[in-house]
Design an enzyme around this catalytic site. Sequence first.
Site, mmCIF file in Angstrom:
data_model
loop_
_atom_site.group_PDB
_atom_site.id
_atom_site.type_symbol
_atom_site.label_atom_id
_atom_site.label_comp_id
_atom_site.label_asym_id
_atom_site.label_seq_id
_atom_site.Cartn_x
_atom_site.Cartn_y
_atom_site.Cartn_z
ATOM 1 N N GLY A 1 0.784 -1.225 0.000
ATOM 2 C CA GLY A 1 0.000 0.000 0.000
ATOM 3 C C GLY A 1 0.817 1.277 0.000
ATOM 4 N N HIS A 2 2.144 1.173 0.033
ATOM 5 C CA HIS A 2 2.991 2.384 0.127
ATOM 6 C C HIS A 2 4.171 2.288 -0.814
ATOM 7 C CE1 HIS A 2 5.502 5.518 2.110
ATOM 8 N NE2 HIS A 2 4.348 5.987 2.496
ATOM 9 N N PHE A 3 4.120 2.527 -1.947
ATOM 10 C CA PHE A 3 2.999 2.722 -2.867
ATOM 11 C C PHE A 3 3.100 1.621 -3.907
ATOM 12 C CE2 PHE A 3 4.356 6.869 -1.247
ATOM 13 C CZ PHE A 3 3.195 7.340 -0.691
#
Length: 150
Positions: A53-55
Site C-alpha cells: 500500500g505504500h505505494f
Amino acid sequence: MSEINKSLDITEIRKLLPHRYPFLLIDRVVDYKEFEYLTAVKNVSVNEPQFTGHFPQLPVFPGVMTLEAMAQATGLLAFKTFGEAKDNEIYLLASIDKAKFKGQVVPGDQLVIKVEYIKNRRGIAVFNGYAYVNDLLVCSAELKCARREF
C-alpha cells in the site's frame, strides 16, 4: 591497539526487543559501544507488507518506519548501556525531535542506522539517530526513550 567490534545477531536482538514480524526492523547490529554508539542494519525487501500500500506503483519505505528502526536501535543501545531488562521491563519511545528526511528508501536498499548516546536524565535516555543508504544520509532525528515496567 584497535578495539574489537561488538555485534548482535537476530537471536540476540530478539532477546532484547519485544518486536516481532512485521515490526522488528533491525536485522543485525554490526558494532556498538556502551554509553557511545550503535550501528545496525535493516535490509529492505519488496516482500514486506507495507509495500502493498505504500505505494504499489512506486514502493517507498515509509519515513515513520525509518524512524521506528532508529527508535529500536536506541532501545538496543540503552539495554546494552544500562543493563538488560527484567521480564516486565521495556524501553518505550518518549519523543522524536528535529526529524528530517533527506532521501527515499526503496526495496533492495540496506538501511544503515547509527545512534549516538547523548545523556540520561531521570530515566529518559537521549540519542541522536541517523539513517543512511549507500553512505548518503536519508533521515536524522533526536530520539528519547524511557525504561518502563509493563
